[in-house]
Design a protein around this motif. Structure first.
Motif, mmCIF file in Angstrom:
data_model
loop_
_atom_site.group_PDB
_atom_site.id
_atom_site.type_symbol
_atom_site.label_atom_id
_atom_site.label_comp_id
_atom_site.label_asym_id
_atom_site.label_seq_id
_atom_site.Cartn_x
_atom_site.Cartn_y
_atom_site.Cartn_z
ATOM 1 N N SER A 49 0.970 -2.000 -0.095
ATOM 2 C CA SER A 49 -0.099 -0.142 -0.300
ATOM 3 C C SER A 49 0.818 1.410 -0.584
ATOM 4 C CB SER A 49 -1.119 -0.013 0.538
ATOM 5 O OG SER A 49 -0.081 -0.342 2.570
ATOM 6 N N HIS A 53 1.191 5.302 0.685
ATOM 7 C CA HIS A 53 0.888 6.118 1.794
ATOM 8 C C HIS A 53 1.635 7.836 1.760
ATOM 9 C CE1 HIS A 53 -1.881 3.195 3.756
ATOM 10 N NE2 HIS A 53 -0.779 2.419 3.730
ATOM 11 N N HIS A 88 5.854 4.020 1.650
ATOM 12 C CA HIS A 88 5.366 2.699 1.078
ATOM 13 C C HIS A 88 5.347 1.359 2.367
ATOM 14 C CE1 HIS A 88 5.449 5.665 -1.481
ATOM 15 N NE2 HIS A 88 7.290 4.644 -1.630
ATOM 16 N N CYS A 117 8.872 7.647 5.606
ATOM 17 C CA CYS A 117 7.695 7.920 5.729
ATOM 18 C C CYS A 117 8.731 9.511 5.740
ATOM 19 C CB CYS A 117 7.913 7.944 7.525
ATOM 20 S SG CYS A 117 6.296 8.534 8.623
ATOM 21 N N ASP A 125 -2.254 18.033 5.459
ATOM 22 C CA ASP A 125 -1.814 16.672 5.025
ATOM 23 C C ASP A 125 -0.539 16.001 5.768
ATOM 24 O OD1 ASP A 125 -2.965 16.575 2.473
ATOM 25 O OD2 ASP A 125 -1.533 17.401 0.721
ATOM 26 N N GLY A 182 -2.924 6.851 7.109
ATOM 27 C CA GLY A 182 -3.559 5.546 6.437
ATOM 28 C C GLY A 182 -3.838 4.662 7.365
ATOM 29 N N PHE A 183 -2.510 4.256 8.189
ATOM 30 C CA PHE A 183 -2.663 3.264 9.075
ATOM 31 C C PHE A 183 -2.326 3.456 10.307
ATOM 32 C CE2 PHE A 183 1.696 4.998 7.074
ATOM 33 C CZ PHE A 183 2.113 4.963 7.806
ATOM 34 N N LEU A 207 -3.297 7.929 -3.537
ATOM 35 C CA LEU A 207 -3.077 7.373 -2.100
ATOM 36 C C LEU A 207 -3.930 6.944 -1.219
ATOM 37 C CD1 LEU A 207 -1.180 9.885 0.263
ATOM 38 C CD2 LEU A 207 -3.052 10.813 0.087
ATOM 39 N N HIS A 208 -3.059 6.240 -0.872
ATOM 40 C CA HIS A 208 -3.257 4.772 0.234
ATOM 41 C C HIS A 208 -4.458 3.943 -0.471
ATOM 42 C CE1 HIS A 208 -3.074 7.684 3.375
ATOM 43 N NE2 HIS A 208 -4.264 8.660 3.124
ATOM 44 N N ASP A 209 -3.981 3.554 -2.041
ATOM 45 C CA ASP A 209 -4.260 2.387 -2.324
ATOM 46 C C ASP A 209 -3.296 1.275 -2.001
ATOM 47 O OD1 ASP A 209 -5.993 4.332 -4.554
ATOM 48 O OD2 ASP A 209 -4.730 4.088 -6.062
ATOM 49 N N ALA A 210 -4.547 -0.246 -2.018
ATOM 50 C CA ALA A 210 -3.432 -1.511 -1.782
ATOM 51 C C ALA A 210 -3.940 -2.221 -2.959
ATOM 52 C CB ALA A 210 -4.107 -0.975 -0.321
#
Length: 455
Positions: free
Chosen positions: A4, A6, A17, A30, A42, A48-49, A449-452
């Motif tokens: 995923s 982020h 990631h 990060c 942002d 997102g986790f 963004l935040h796709d998994a």
């Protein structure tokens, strides 16, 4: 396995990631989102986790857009191990402490104007994050992350200590390699070795900053740089260079030293490195000769300094920086930040942009919305410290110094990584990602963004 994204998914900052495999959660980078003040939300938004669920953070390198949210990650619950190279560890300490100071100063400035604003994180948060830095990675040496997962760092040639990271995962009797490029350097660099990707990658997460174009050759860029400095000297003006503290500052010192040796400009040229972080980073370069090209390492071990200039002045104190602005000619002023989003360079621009005998030389990437991009795009005035400042200085943009690979080098790097089943393009604006996707073989993904994705 699940992968995923982020950060740096549709943009060039905020790299973050995540890979979940065998019950382990591994984060790669990060970073801070950078650009305008509109990105404050942002950076302070949820990741997102849940940071507390992350077991290991692997850091590819120490640029702010890759390490700048680590203190916030720790503040929100992460207490796992951070692994990176020795040079990255030392540089990340500098970068995170400097970032904390800037956040604290911005909060104080807001309070002076009657606004309530807490810093994203503070110096204590940055120091607490440093306590979690654990094992030191060496290039080409696998590290056991537990539960059938190993991480191997490979020289990315981007900045001192930068790495691409290969994760080898054995799950349900099947072994697969997931390669995270980090930021990839060009093959032609004065200080660092060329990037060395491993082969055999089944999946690749790859940067695409300059996926739509190649850079001008390094030799031509050096000539243009020397000419721009000499021209400003001839006009009796100053040169302001918005400078990234890591790598770019050291490369420019190296080229200024070469230019003086070759007689490209007068020996009386005064050069100011007006960036406490760049000054400290330059010292760290000397402490990590093994991360440099062999010829540079040999110079340092032989007692010769590749970054020394006869008229070089390091200015750490703000009072010394202010004195530079009294100079009306004959000075090269290198100051952060490279995108002019903060730091001392904004003061130097305020004093030097209005004068036609001065020059401003941009030597790096400028993201959309940053002051650097606004000037590069031809603005006739810019707003600095509440005032409209006319842009009369001569503006130079020299892209050949980029620490990022251009399209041809990116394609070459990808070709050497193996024959991946899928490639995920990150760290690039959409035009760049789309252009690189057309140039690469295999199945290409452009995550948001935040796709998994399930691998």
């Amino acid at each position: 396995m699940k992968l995923s994204f982020h950060g740096a998914a549709g943009g060039v900052t905020g790299s973050c990631h995540m890979l979940k495999a065998n019950g382990r959660t591994i984060l790669v980078d990060c970073g801070l989102f950078q650009g305008g003040h509109e990105l404050d939300e942002d950076n302070s938004a949820p990741f997102g986790f849940d940071p507390a669920t992350v077991d290991v953070l692997l850091l590819t390198h120490a640029h702010l857009d890759h390490c700048g949210r680590i203190p916030l990650l720790v503040d929100r619950g992460f207490d796992g191990e951070i692994i990176c190279t020795a040079a990255t560890r030392d540089l990340a300490r500098l970068v995170m402490l400097d970032s904390a100071h800037l956040h604290e100063e911005e909060a104080r400035r807001a309070r002076r104007h009657g606004k309530q604003k807490a810093p994203l994180y503070d110096t204590l948060d940055a120091l607490t994050a440093m306590d979690l830095f654990g094992r030191v990675a060496e290039y080409e040496q696998p590290l056991d992350l537990g539960r059938g997962i190993t991480a191997t760092f490979h020289d990315a040639g981007h900045i001192l200590g930068s790495a691409s990271i290969a994760l080898d995962v054995t799950e349900d009797g099947q072994s697969r390699r997931i390669l995270f490029s980090g930021d990839i350097g060009p093959r032609e660099r004065p200080l660092l070795n060329s990037p060395v990707p491993p082969g055999g990658a089944d999946f690749v997460v790859m940067e695409s900053t300059y996926g739509d174009r190649d850079h001008r050759s390094l030799g031509a860029s050096v000539t243009e740089f020397h000419d721009a400095v000499a021209e400003a000297w001839g006009r009796g003006g100053n040169v302001v260079i918005p400078t990234f503290a890591l790598e770019r500052a050291q490369e420019l010192l190296f080229y200024l030293r070469e230019g003086l040796q070759k007689g490209e400009f007068p020996k009386g040229l005064r050069v100011f490195l007006d960036s406490p972080m760049a000054i400290s980073a330059t010292k760290l370069f000397k402490q990590h000769p093994d991360a440099l090209k062999p010829e540079l390492a040999a110079m340092l071990r032989g007692g010769r300094d590749p970054f020394d200039l006869p008229e070089l002045e390091f200015t750490r104190d703000a009072s010394e920086s202010m004195e530079i602005n009294r100079l009306r000619g004959g000075a090269v002023i290198m100051a952060g930040s490279g995108m002019c989003t903060g730091g001392r360079v904004r003061h130097h621009l305020r004093h030097n942009l209005p004068h036609a005998d001065n020059s401003v030389i941009f030597v790096g990437f400028a993201a959309e919305g940053t002051l650097a991009r606004i000037i590069i795009d031809g603005a006739r005035t810019v707003k600095l410290f509440g005032r409209e400042i006319p842009v009369r200085a001569k503006i130079h943009t020299i892209n050949g110094f980029s620490a990022h690979a251009g399209q041809s080098d990116l394609v070459d790097w990808h070709n050497r990584s193996g024959k991946p089943q899928r490639t995920f393009l990150v760290h690039g604006e959409d035009d760049s990602r789309t252009a690189l996707a057309r140039a690469l073989p295999g199945k290409i993904e452009l995550p948001g963004l935040h796709d998994a994705y399930t691998l």
